[in-house]
Design a protein around this motif. Structure first.
Motif, PDB file in Angstrom:
ATOM      1  N   ASP A 192      -3.764 -13.870  11.992  1.00 33.39           N
ATOM      2  CA  ASP A 192      -3.017 -13.898  10.469  1.00 33.39           C
ATOM      3  C   ASP A 192      -2.133 -15.093  10.714  1.00 33.39           C
ATOM      4  O   ASP A 192      -1.602 -15.460  11.787  1.00 33.39           O
ATOM      5  CB  ASP A 192      -2.528 -12.680  10.240  1.00 33.39           C
ATOM      6  CG  ASP A 192      -3.495 -11.866   9.191  1.00 33.39           C
ATOM      7  OD1 ASP A 192      -4.225 -12.245   8.636  1.00 33.39           O
ATOM      8  OD2 ASP A 192      -3.276 -10.537   9.619  1.00 33.39           O
ATOM      9  N   GLN A 241     -15.580  -9.692   1.600  1.00 27.77           N
ATOM     10  CA  GLN A 241     -16.970  -9.502   2.199  1.00 27.77           C
ATOM     11  C   GLN A 241     -17.701 -10.442   1.643  1.00 27.77           C
ATOM     12  O   GLN A 241     -17.598 -10.904   0.443  1.00 27.77           O
ATOM     13  CB  GLN A 241     -17.235  -8.111   2.111  1.00 27.77           C
ATOM     14  CG  GLN A 241     -16.385  -7.004   2.670  1.00 27.77           C
ATOM     15  CD  GLN A 241     -17.414  -5.520   2.564  1.00 27.77           C
ATOM     16  OE1 GLN A 241     -17.035  -5.049   1.179  1.00 27.77           O
ATOM     17  NE2 GLN A 241     -17.582  -4.981   3.397  1.00 27.77           N
ATOM     18  N   VAL A 269      -2.569  -9.181   0.486  1.00 27.04           N
ATOM     19  CA  VAL A 269      -3.405  -8.820   1.600  1.00 27.04           C
ATOM     20  C   VAL A 269      -4.627  -8.550   1.149  1.00 27.04           C
ATOM     21  O   VAL A 269      -4.909  -7.768  -0.154  1.00 27.04           O
ATOM     22  CB  VAL A 269      -2.770  -7.324   2.129  1.00 27.04           C
ATOM     23  CG1 VAL A 269      -3.474  -6.726   3.293  1.00 27.04           C
ATOM     24  CG2 VAL A 269      -1.342  -7.527   2.479  1.00 27.04           C
ATOM     25  N   THR A 270      -5.687  -9.015   1.818  1.00 28.79           N
ATOM     26  CA  THR A 270      -7.116  -8.906   1.202  1.00 28.79           C
ATOM     27  C   THR A 270      -8.170  -8.573   2.131  1.00 28.79           C
ATOM     28  O   THR A 270      -8.117  -8.936   3.322  1.00 28.79           O
ATOM     29  CB  THR A 270      -7.412 -10.528   0.911  1.00 28.79           C
ATOM     30  OG1 THR A 270      -6.534 -10.878  -0.310  1.00 28.79           O
ATOM     31  CG2 THR A 270      -8.790 -10.641   0.290  1.00 28.79           C
ATOM     32  N   LYS A 271      -9.119  -7.880   1.681  1.00 21.32           N
ATOM     33  CA  LYS A 271     -10.575  -7.697   2.361  1.00 21.32           C
ATOM     34  C   LYS A 271     -11.572  -8.314   1.461  1.00 21.32           C
ATOM     35  O   LYS A 271     -11.647  -8.123   0.308  1.00 21.32           O
ATOM     36  CB  LYS A 271     -10.566  -5.985   2.446  1.00 21.32           C
ATOM     37  CG  LYS A 271     -11.961  -5.705   3.095  1.00 21.32           C
ATOM     38  CD  LYS A 271     -12.092  -4.220   2.952  1.00 21.32           C
ATOM     39  CE  LYS A 271     -13.359  -3.866   3.628  1.00 21.32           C
ATOM     40  NZ  LYS A 271     -13.789  -2.523   3.600  1.00 21.32           N
ATOM     41  N   LYS A 331       0.851  -1.279  -0.062  1.00 22.28           N
ATOM     42  CA  LYS A 331      -0.004   0.132  -0.084  1.00 22.28           C
ATOM     43  C   LYS A 331       0.842   1.236  -0.149  1.00 22.28           C
ATOM     44  O   LYS A 331       0.628   2.353  -0.680  1.00 22.28           O
ATOM     45  CB  LYS A 331      -0.890  -0.090   0.990  1.00 22.28           C
ATOM     46  CG  LYS A 331      -1.920  -1.158   1.181  1.00 22.28           C
ATOM     47  CD  LYS A 331      -3.069  -1.114   2.233  1.00 22.28           C
ATOM     48  CE  LYS A 331      -4.015  -2.243   2.009  1.00 22.28           C
ATOM     49  NZ  LYS A 331      -4.970  -2.355   3.352  1.00 22.28           N
ATOM     50  N   GLN A 358      -9.532 -17.173   1.884  1.00 14.26           N
ATOM     51  CA  GLN A 358     -10.399 -16.047   1.928  1.00 14.26           C
ATOM     52  C   GLN A 358     -11.758 -16.485   2.322  1.00 14.26           C
ATOM     53  O   GLN A 358     -12.552 -16.112   3.138  1.00 14.26           O
ATOM     54  CB  GLN A 358     -10.304 -15.215   0.853  1.00 14.26           C
ATOM     55  CG  GLN A 358      -9.153 -14.459   0.635  1.00 14.26           C
ATOM     56  CD  GLN A 358      -9.076 -13.978  -0.959  1.00 14.26           C
ATOM     57  OE1 GLN A 358     -10.001 -13.460  -1.402  1.00 14.26           O
ATOM     58  NE2 GLN A 358      -7.990 -13.766  -1.578  1.00 14.26           N
ATOM     59  N   GLU A 393     -10.573  -8.868   7.061  1.00 12.87           N
ATOM     60  CA  GLU A 393      -9.106  -8.620   6.408  1.00 12.87           C
ATOM     61  C   GLU A 393      -8.167  -9.521   6.951  1.00 12.87           C
ATOM     62  O   GLU A 393      -7.939  -9.867   8.099  1.00 12.87           O
ATOM     63  CB  GLU A 393      -8.799  -7.024   6.919  1.00 12.87           C
ATOM     64  CG  GLU A 393      -9.844  -6.021   6.442  1.00 12.87           C
ATOM     65  CD  GLU A 393      -9.470  -4.747   6.681  1.00 12.87           C
ATOM     66  OE1 GLU A 393      -8.412  -4.484   6.273  1.00 12.87           O
ATOM     67  OE2 GLU A 393     -10.355  -3.770   6.760  1.00 12.87           O
ATOM     68  N   THR A 440     -14.149  -8.823  -3.190  1.00 12.27           N
ATOM     69  CA  THR A 440     -12.642  -8.781  -2.373  1.00 12.27           C
ATOM     70  C   THR A 440     -11.856  -7.621  -3.179  1.00 12.27           C
ATOM     71  O   THR A 440     -12.084  -7.656  -4.308  1.00 12.27           O
ATOM     72  CB  THR A 440     -11.924 -10.259  -2.710  1.00 12.27           C
ATOM     73  OG1 THR A 440     -11.845 -10.330  -3.967  1.00 12.27           O
ATOM     74  CG2 THR A 440     -12.769 -11.510  -2.348  1.00 12.27           C
ATOM     75  N   GLU A 441     -10.827  -7.617  -2.514  1.00  8.96           N
ATOM     76  CA  GLU A 441     -10.102  -6.293  -2.826  1.00  8.96           C
ATOM     77  C   GLU A 441      -8.879  -6.870  -2.189  1.00  8.96           C
ATOM     78  O   GLU A 441      -8.569  -7.306  -1.115  1.00  8.96           O
ATOM     79  CB  GLU A 441     -10.361  -4.911  -2.211  1.00  8.96           C
ATOM     80  CG  GLU A 441      -8.919  -3.888  -2.727  1.00  8.96           C
ATOM     81  CD  GLU A 441      -9.359  -2.435  -2.250  1.00  8.96           C
ATOM     82  OE1 GLU A 441      -8.647  -1.731  -2.587  1.00  8.96           O
ATOM     83  OE2 GLU A 441     -10.330  -2.377  -1.208  1.00  8.96           O
ATOM     84  N   THR A 442      -7.802  -7.085  -3.197  1.00  8.97           N
ATOM     85  CA  THR A 442      -6.401  -7.796  -2.839  1.00  8.97           C
ATOM     86  C   THR A 442      -5.213  -7.104  -3.450  1.00  8.97           C
ATOM     87  O   THR A 442      -5.392  -6.489  -4.557  1.00  8.97           O
ATOM     88  CB  THR A 442      -6.493  -9.275  -3.520  1.00  8.97           C
ATOM     89  OG1 THR A 442      -7.210 -10.211  -2.677  1.00  8.97           O
ATOM     90  CG2 THR A 442      -5.011  -9.975  -3.282  1.00  8.97           C
ATOM     91  N   THR A 456     -17.497  -9.055   7.219  1.00 12.01           N
ATOM     92  CA  THR A 456     -16.247  -8.440   6.442  1.00 12.01           C
ATOM     93  C   THR A 456     -14.790  -9.153   7.305  1.00 12.01           C
ATOM     94  O   THR A 456     -15.062  -9.194   8.467  1.00 12.01           O
ATOM     95  CB  THR A 456     -16.110  -7.145   6.570  1.00 12.01           C
ATOM     96  OG1 THR A 456     -17.189  -6.563   5.975  1.00 12.01           O
ATOM     97  CG2 THR A 456     -14.907  -6.360   5.998  1.00 12.01           C
TER      98      THR A 456
END
Length: 791
Positions: free
Chosen positions: A776, A305, A301-303, A145, A382, A191, A319-321, A189
């Motif tokens: 994690d 939902q 690294v993932t979010k 990021k 995930q 992360e 998902t956002e990875t 959700t």
């Protein structure tokens, strides 16, 4: 019961005889006359400008033949990337040059800067220490990021940013997914981090380059999973050597796990240097060197939902990875977090709407590429973690929440919203089998017994599906693959009836020399000992794509079946002539050709001898000999699946996790050799447990690899692992390959990490730590203890 040595028999691996007696022939065992040794001088800083390299002192030292730097490779191509990704805006990914030796800048610790060639390895190493490097330190970017933040240092100055691509899939689903979340009765959700791993195969990488000036032929001996691909990439795109002048040999290979799929700079260097010096050049990686030069795995690294309706049906996933590419694009790196990951986000479930976003990022770290499972472990982790979390939030049984949303057996073939179609499966059956053999019903009593001893006991469940035998070529070509993904086989029948098989697949622990022989022996009805398997040498095997992605039997085995059928069809014509019968009346069984309904027959050896001694032969209609080649390009992936159960105890005083039992109920389709399948699953589970509890590749903020040796990188040992209960009795054969097989080599590494972490969370929740909803990987004692004691 299966025939001795045929399909379904637990035949011992024939190749193990030479391995266990120390008679394997690995690349480092190859020493050629006049051989020189290479030592790579690698960057000790993660990011820096190369102002100068003074090699004079090194070149004057005893035994030194030559020192190479980037200037010696002017006009030589960089290391190619084999897959191009197009982003969600229709633009191609940013694709920087990956030079053999660093040009202008170093971009990660371990980036090769110079190479010393000397008479001995010791002389080369000593001379490398005399090279004076003037490298100006530059700020490094390690966090993905941060690498995308405005003003972040650029890994590649000629790119617009550190973003390789921003991929959206399925883009046309995005608006409908957003609407489904807006209308959802419940949204979970999560992360999470799928940490960076080092593959650590038993055998480090080795390359030996050789050159014959009399015929201008180059040979590379290398630790590779796909020698034909290395020949194509290195010859055509790096060194400009015509394929008929380049031979690549991968002899016995001591494990790969994906990290030996790729074309590496050391392979190209040794081949190039041998041509320059007109003598063999050998490089053998040290274990510490492997940590900073072999491609790493995972690092996402993932979010994620999950949306559910008021009846607890899954309605949407998004998902956002952030996916780390490292400093350069390794051979297949762009495909892993996209097409090998996004297309599996449906899992085993009937979720109607899915949207996956992946941002691939360049950082000052070792390149990242496929590692056992390649995208599927990331997708499964995930899904199975967010489903478990949703079950706890809703107060429902995690088994029943999964069952409710499973694709049912009568719904196959099933088209998912992420562009793949599952042909067969029975997820309820594998779940039932896992619960039965793990004695899930008796867990509560065992948990009480643990409580009396002051321990917290948990049971974790995961259900996975994976896509094996990536295919077909015309589809993957549209998705950005720069190579075909077929497989090949040549079946050469000798005059006395024995058979030599030449396959484009490559074995580095899978047991091809045993299972491929079993397939051919079964088809013809002869003893498997009459069948020899040859692989790994581009000089005598047909062009093939190698072994990875659990494709060997489903794709390579199918090519073998096609070629064997061609042989059988010709042999039947010969037999019909010998028996003075119609070809349509000839039947082959138990190594004998018989005229249907009669006792007239000729055995296999009689027909094969006639093929090569054609004294009584239909010469007017066919040529002598009995040898056929076939190529097989699958029409679809295969889709193994399974249910995994993990039972753990957690020590609340220390956070230590002990795995007490692990159960795997897999559907691999038809099974050729149950013993080999069991061994593959055992190995995969061990690697998955390693990721879940122990392994983690760590960089500091300056890009230094903190976990650069076994002193700091913990892999599982025997006492970290339980006895496994493995079952593969739930069989739904693949419908689109002739063997009905699906693949088994990566399943254990896919299903085990979420099962372990789910078990740890379950133990903590049952022990009163309801605030702990995620830990994690790796769930080390310190992390577990900290989570329990967090306020």
């Amino acid at each position: 019961m299966p025939k001795d040595g045929g399909i379904g028999a637990s035949t011992k691996r024939r190749e193990d005889v030479r391995f266990l007696t120390g008679n394997g022939r690995y690349t480092d065992d190859i020493n050629l006359r006049g051989q020189a040794h290479a030592y790579f001088l690698r960057s000790q800083v993660a990011h820096g400008k190369i102002n100068g390299i003074d090699t004079a002192a090194a070149e004057a030292m005893d035994g030194v033949i030559r020192v190479f730097t980037a200037k010696d490779f002017e006009g030589v191509g960089g290391m190619p990337c084999g897959w191009q990704i197009t982003d969600k805006h229709g633009q191609p990914m940013q694709e920087p040059k990956h030079p053999i030796l660093a040009e202008g800048k170093v971009r990660h610790v371990g980036d090769p800067v110079a190479v010393v060639i000397a008479e001995t390895l010791e002389q080369a190493r000593d001379a490398a220490e005399a090279i004076e490097l003037d490298i100006e330190d530059l700020p490094a970017v390690v966090d993905m990021k941060a690498a995308l933040a405005e003003g972040a240092p650029k890994v590649h100055d000629d790119l617009t940013s550190n973003l390789c691509y921003d991929w959206g899939f399925v883009e046309e689903n995005k608006a409908a997914v957003e609407d489904a979340f807006a209308k959802a009765a419940h949204v979970t959700t999560l992360e999470l981090v799928n940490q960076r791993l080092v593959a650590n195969p038993m055998e480090p990488r080795v390359a030996v380059g050789d050159y014959d000036p009399w015929n201008d032929n180059s040979t590379l001996y290398t630790t590779s999973q796909n020698p034909h691909v290395i020949r194509l990439l290195m010859g055509a795109f790096v060194l400009g050597i015509p394929e008929h002048k380049l031979r690549v040999v991968a002899p016995d290979v001591g494990g790969g796990f994906g990290t030996k799929i790729f074309h590496y700079a050391e392979e190209a260097f040794c081949t190039f240097a041998a041509r320059q010096l007109k003598r063999p050049v050998k490089w053998t990686s040290s274990r510490s060197e492997a940590f900073i030069s072999d491609a790493h795995g995972r690092d996402h690294v993932t979010k994620i939902q999950l949306a559910l309706d008021d009846a607890n049906n899954f309605t949407a996933i998004r998902t956002e990875t952030y996916a780390n590419m490292g400093a350069y694009l390794s051979t297949f790196a762009p495909s892993v977090p996209t097409w090998l990951h996004g297309t599996l986000m449906a899992g085993n479930y009937r979720t109607p709407l899915i949207y996956v976003n992946v941002k691939a990022v360049f950082t000052n770290t070792v390149p990242v590429d496929a590692y056992r499972g390649a995208g599927r472990p990331e997708a499964t982790f995930q899904l199975e973690r967010v489903i478990d979390k949703a079950a706890r939030e809703l107060g429902v049984d995690p088994v029943e929440l999964r069952r409710q949303n499973f694709i049912k057996a009568d719904q196959f073939p099933y088209a998912t919203p992420v562009a793949v179609e599952y042909d067969t499966g029975n997820y309820d059956a594998t779940m039932d089998k896992m619960l039965e053999i793990s004695d899930y019903a008796g867990f509560a009593a065992r948990a009480e017994e643990s409580k009396k001893r002051g321990k917290l006991r948990g049971f974790g469940i995961a259900h996975y599906i994976e896509a094996c035998g990536i295919a077909p070529s015309n589809l993957v070509g549209q998705l950005g693959a720069r190579a075909g993904l077929y497989e090949s086989a040549t079946v050469r029948v000798n005059a006395t009836g024995s058979i030599s098989i030449y396959t484009g697949s490559h074995s580095h622990g899978q047991g091809h020399e045993t299972t491929f022989a079993q397939v051919v022996a079964e088809m013809i009805g002869i003893d498997a000992g009459q069948v020899e398997i040859n692989h790994g040498d581009t000089a005598n095997t047909p062009m093939g794509m190698g072994t990875y992605g659990s494709r060997s039997l489903a794709v390579g085995g199918s090519a073998l079946v096609k070629a064997t059928n061609k042989v059988i069809n010709k042999a039947k014509k010969i037999a019909a002539h010998l028996l003075e019968a119609s070809e349509a009346d000839i039947e082959l069984a138990d190594g004998k050709f018989t005229v249907a309904g009669t006792d007239k027959s000729v055995d296999w050896a009689g027909v094969t001898l006639a093929a090569y001694v054609p004294h009584n032969y239909p010469l007017e209609s066919m040529e002598p000999g009995l040898e056929e080649t076939a190529f097989y390009d699958p029409s679809n992936f295969t889709y193994p699946s399974g249910a995994y159960g993990c039972e753990v105890e957690v020590d609340p005083e220390t956070g230590e996790v002990e795995i007490l039992a692990f159960t795997a109920a897999d559907d691999f389709g038809n099974v050729v050799n149950p013993m080999i399948v069991e061994g593959q699953v055992h190995g995969g589970i061990a690697q998955g447990i390693g990721q879940a509890l122990l392994e983690r590749c760590v960089y500091d903020e300056d890009g230094q690899l903190v976990s650069g040796s076994y002193m700091d990188y913990a892999m599982p040992r025997a006492d970290d692992l339980p006895n496994y209960t493995v079952d593969h009795s739930c069989v739904t054969p693949c419908t689109h390959n002739p063997l009905g097989v699906k693949g088994c080599g990566e399943a254990g590494a896919i299903g085990s990490p979420p099962a372990v972490i789910n078990a740890v969370i379950d133990a903590l929740q049952r022990g009163g730590h309801s605030h702990v909803t995620h830990i994690d990987m790796p769930a080390s004692p310190s992390r577990v203890w900290a989570a329990m004691n967090a306020q």
